[in-house]
Write a protein that holds these residues in place. Structure first.
Motif, PDB file in Angstrom:
ATOM      1  N   ARG A 146       0.851  -1.182   0.000  1.00 34.11           N
ATOM      2  CA  ARG A 146       0.000   0.000   0.000  1.00 34.11           C
ATOM      3  C   ARG A 146       0.886   1.231   0.000  1.00 34.11           C
ATOM      4  N   ALA A 147       0.390   2.322  -0.558  1.00 33.95           N
ATOM      5  CA  ALA A 147       1.124   3.587  -0.542  1.00 33.95           C
ATOM      6  C   ALA A 147       0.994   4.224   0.835  1.00 33.95           C
ATOM      7  N   PRO A 148       1.985   5.001   1.245  1.00 34.11           N
ATOM      8  CA  PRO A 148       1.932   5.600   2.587  1.00 34.11           C
ATOM      9  C   PRO A 148       0.663   6.405   2.854  1.00 34.11           C
ATOM     10  N   ASP A 149       0.109   7.059   1.832  1.00 36.07           N
ATOM     11  CA  ASP A 149      -1.063   7.899   2.039  1.00 36.07           C
ATOM     12  C   ASP A 149      -2.368   7.182   1.723  1.00 36.07           C
ATOM     13  N   ASP A 150      -2.321   5.876   1.483  1.00 34.76           N
ATOM     14  CA  ASP A 150      -3.552   5.097   1.393  1.00 34.76           C
ATOM     15  C   ASP A 150      -4.176   4.992   2.779  1.00 34.76           C
ATOM     16  N   VAL A 151      -5.489   4.934   2.815  1.00 32.86           N
ATOM     17  CA  VAL A 151      -6.192   4.818   4.097  1.00 32.86           C
ATOM     18  C   VAL A 151      -5.990   3.410   4.654  1.00 32.86           C
ATOM     19  N   ALA A 152      -5.598   3.355   5.929  1.00 32.28           N
ATOM     20  CA  ALA A 152      -5.410   2.073   6.614  1.00 32.28           C
ATOM     21  C   ALA A 152      -6.586   1.748   7.517  1.00 32.28           C
ATOM     22  N   SER A 153      -7.170   2.797   8.123  1.00 34.80           N
ATOM     23  CA  SER A 153      -8.219   2.568   9.116  1.00 34.80           C
ATOM     24  C   SER A 153      -9.197   3.726   9.103  1.00 34.80           C
ATOM     25  N   LEU A 154     -10.461   3.419   9.357  1.00 27.80           N
ATOM     26  CA  LEU A 154     -11.486   4.435   9.579  1.00 27.80           C
ATOM     27  C   LEU A 154     -11.888   4.377  11.035  1.00 27.80           C
ATOM     28  N   PHE A 155     -11.669   5.493  11.743  1.00 29.76           N
ATOM     29  CA  PHE A 155     -12.066   5.572  13.145  1.00 29.76           C
ATOM     30  C   PHE A 155     -13.251   6.522  13.236  1.00 29.76           C
ATOM     31  N   TYR A 156     -14.378   6.014  13.690  1.00 32.50           N
ATOM     32  CA  TYR A 156     -15.579   6.845  13.750  1.00 32.50           C
ATOM     33  C   TYR A 156     -15.650   7.599  15.066  1.00 32.50           C
ATOM     34  N   THR A 157     -15.846   8.928  14.934  1.00 32.79           N
ATOM     35  CA  THR A 157     -15.935   9.797  16.107  1.00 32.79           C
ATOM     36  C   THR A 157     -17.192   9.462  16.888  1.00 32.79           C
TER      37      THR A 157
END
Length: 532
Positions: A146-157
Motif C-alpha cells: 500500500r502507498a503511505p497515504d492510502d487509508v489504513a483505518s477508519l475511526f468513527y468519532t
C-alpha cells in the motif's frame, strides 16, 4: 508501506518470541501469529471477496483474535473499521452503511447484533469460531503493498455533535504514531508486555503497532476488560506490563492498590489519556505506584499523538514549575507542531487561551466521504481540535476543556476542569463532572455532579441511588456549605457551582470517558419536566 509490515518484520527477525497471550496462557509466537494472519488475509480475499481499499469492520469485545483480524485486514490491503462494541444496532448500521463495509468480524456474543444492524449473514466472520480457526490454517496471502497515504483505518468519532464521522487514518499516520511512541512515550523492549484492558477498538488497540514492531508480548486479560485485581495479578505473573487507560481506570487501579497493598513491581508503564487527569489523582497515583505514568493527548484525527507528558517531567519535582507542568498535557510529540490560535487562526500570545491546532505526519487525511467537514477541520493545513488550551514559554500545553464544554455564565467563560480540580480536594468526593445548565437570567449556571468516595457522604445504598434533591436536607446543606467554602478558597466566586448533585456513578462510554452530553440532557429533561 503497509502497516502490517511491522508484524511481518518481527516474524522474520524474532519468530520464536512469544507474541499473543490469553491471560497467562501463550497462544502463538510471532512466526505462528504472522502465518495465521496471512492465511486469514487469504480467506478475506478469496472467500469474502475483500479487495484492496475496501472496508472491513471489526465489531468485537477484546479477545486474542482481535489482533489477528486487524492485521489480516491490513495484510490483504483493506481498510479496518474498528467499532465500539457497545454501540446500539442502529449506530452500527450507520457505520456499516457510511463506510460501505460488506464484511464484519464479530465476537460470538455480538453475532446477532451485527445481523440486526443489517450485516449480510454470509459476510459475518465470527472470531474464534471453527470456520475462523480453519481459515487460519489455510494457505497464506502475500503481504499486499500500500502507498503511505492510502487509508489504513477508519475511526468513527463519537458523534456528540451530529452523525459520527469516519476519520481516515493512513498507513503514514499509523507509522508516525508508532515511531512517536518510542521517542515520546516509552522505549519498548522485547520482554515487555502490552495488556489490552481498555477497548481495543480505541487507543489501547493502536498501541499494538509499537509493541508488534519490537517483538514484545500482547496480553488479553481473561476477562477481556478492565479489572484492577486481575491486572495486578497479571503484572505479577507476566511482568513488565504496560497498558493504556483512561484516567477513571487509573483511579480505580490506584484505589485497589491502596486498599489491598498489592505489589506493583510488575507494572512497567501506564499511559493515560482520553480525558482529564486531575492533579490530586495524579499525585496519589505516583505516590502509590511510583514513576510508571506517562500522559498522552491525542484525538482520532491525530491518533494518540499531539502532546506527551513524559515520566521524566512527572519525576522532576525539584523543577520550579513542576506543579504547573503536571497539570499540563506535556509538550508536542516530535513528529508534530502544536499552536494555540484565536478565532481568526492567528497564534495567541504565550499563556493566553485559544483553540489547539496541530499539523504533522499523524494528522488524518480527512473525513471519509465528507469533504465539507474535512475542509473546515483541516483549514489552513492545521487540524483544529476543538479543544481550548494555552502554551507556556517552554512549550507545555495546558488544556481547559472542549470548546463545547465551556460554560458561559453572565458573559464570563467558566472552564469545568478548573472547578472539578477544586471539588476533588474534598475528602468525600471520589469523582466529579461539572456542566452548564440553561438559566433565564445568567444564560448558564454551573452544576456539579459528584460521586462519593468510600466512607463518603452517601454511603447508604438506597440514598446513593437517588438524586441530590432526595438526600437528607440537613446533610445536604452541610455538604453544600463545605463545597462552597472550598471553591471560594481556590477560585472566583462566579465559578462556584449553583447546585451539587450526588449520584451513584457518572455516565461513561466503554473507553471510560465521562459523557457530559448525558448529564446536560438529564438537566434539560428535568427542567422541561418542572416547567422551567
Amino acid at each position: 508501506m503497509n502497516i502490517a509490515h511491522l508484524l511481518q518484520r518481527s516474524a522474520l527477525v524474532h519468530g520464536e518470541r512469544p507474541a499473543l497471550l490469553a491471560g497467562t496462557c501463550l497462544l502463538h509466537d510471532y512466526r505462528t501469529l504472522a502465518a495465521r494472519v496471512a492465511a486469514l488475509a487469504a480467506h478475506l480475499r478469496a472467500h469474502c471477496g475483500v479487495q484492496p481499499g475496501e472496508c472491513v469492520a471489526i465489531f468485537s469485545a477484546n479477545g486474542p483474535q482481535y489482533l489477528e483480524a486487524l492485521h489480516a485486514i491490513h495484510w490483504c490491503g483493506a481498510i479496518s473499521v474498528p467499532v465500539n462494541y457497545k454501540l446500539h444496532a442502529r449506530e452500527l448500521a450507520y457505520v456499516l452503511a457510511d463506510s460501505g463495509a460488506r464484511v464484519v468480524c464479530v465476537s460470538a456474543a455480538l453475532h446477532d447484533a451485527a445481523l440486526a444492524a443489517g450485516a449480510d449473514a454470509a459476510a459475518v466472520q465470527v472470531l474464534g469460531a471453527s470456520a475462523w480457526e480453519q481459515a487460519a490454517q489455510g494457505a497464506p496471502l502475500a503481504l499486499q503493498e500500500r502507498a503511505p497515504d492510502d487509508v489504513a483505518s477508519l475511526f468513527y468519532t463519537s458523534g456528540t455533535t451530529g452523525r459520527p464521522k469516519g476519520v481516515m487514518q493512513t498507513h503514514r499516520n499509523l507509522l508516525a504514531m508508532t515511531m512517536a511512541y518510542f521517542t515520546d512515550v516509552d522505549d519498548v523492549q522485547p520482554g515487555d508486555a502490552m495488556v489490552y484492558a481498555a477497548p481495543m477498538s480505541h487507543g489501547a488497540g493502536l498501541y499494538n503497532y509499537a509493541h508488534m514492531l519490537r517483538g514484545a508480548r500482547h496480553v488479553v486479560p481473561a476477562s477481556g476488560g478492565f479489572d484492577p485485581a486481575e491486572l495486578v495479578q497479571l503484572a505479577a505473573d507476566v511482568g513488565r506490563l504496560s497498558l493504556f487507560a483512561a484516567p477513571t481506570m487509573v483511579h480505580r487501579l490506584v484505589e485497589h492498590v491502596r486498599r489491598t497493598g498489592a505489589n506493583v513491581d510488575g507494572f512497567k508503564t501506564i499511559v493515560y489519556g482520553g480525558g482529564p487527569m486531575y492533579v490530586d489523582d495524579l499525585r496519589r497515583a505516583i505516590d502509590t505506584m511510583g514513576q510508571k505514568f506517562v500522559q498522552i493527548y491525542g484525538q482520532g484525527e491525530s491518533p494518540m499523538t499531539i502532546t506527551a507528558l513524559a515520566r521524566e517531567h512527572l519525576a522532576d519535582t525539584a523543577h520550579p514549575r513542576w506543579a504547573e507542568r503536571i497539570a499540563s498535557v506535556g509538550v508536542a510529540h516530535a513528529c508534530v507542531q502544536v499552536r494555540v490560535v484565536d478565532d481568526e487562526d492567528r497564534p495567541v500570545p504565550t499563556g493566553e487561551l485559544g483553540e489547539v491546532v496541530v499539523r504533522g505526519d499523524t494528522v488524518m487525511a480527512g473525513y471519509w466521504r465528507n469533504p465539507e467537514a474535512s475542509a473546515q477541520t483541516l483549514r489552513g493545513g492545521w487540524l483544529h481540535t476543538g479543544d481550548v488550551g494555552s502554551l507556556d514559554a517552554h512549550g507545555f500545553l495546558t488544556l481547559r476543556d472542549r470548546s463545547k464544554d465551556v460554560i458561559i455564565s453572565g458573559g464570563s467563560n467558566i472552564y469545568p476542569r478548573e472547578v472539578e480540580e477544586v471539588l476533588l480536594l474534598h475528602p468525600r468526593v471520589s469523582e466529579v463532572a461539572v456542566v452548564g445548565q440553561h438559566d433565564a437570567d445568567w444564560g448558564e449556571v454551573v452544576v456539579a455532579f459528584l460521586v462519593a468516595g468510600e466512607g463518603g457522604a452517601v454511603d447508604d445504598a438506597a440514598l446513593h441511588a437517588k438524586l441530590d434533591a432526595e438526600l437528607d436536607a440537613e446533610l445536604d446543606a452541610e455538604l453544600d456549605a463545605e463545597l462552597d467554602a472550598l471553591c471560594l478558597d481556590h477560585i472566583a466566586r462566579f465559578k462556584r457551582p449553583k447546585a451539587y448533585r450526588w449520584v451513584p456513578a457518572l455516565p461513561k462510554n466503554s473507553y471510560g470517558k465521562v459523557l457530559k452530553t448525558e448529564l446536560r440532557a438529564w438537566l434539560q429533561a428535568e427542567g422541561a419536566g418542572s416547567g422551567a
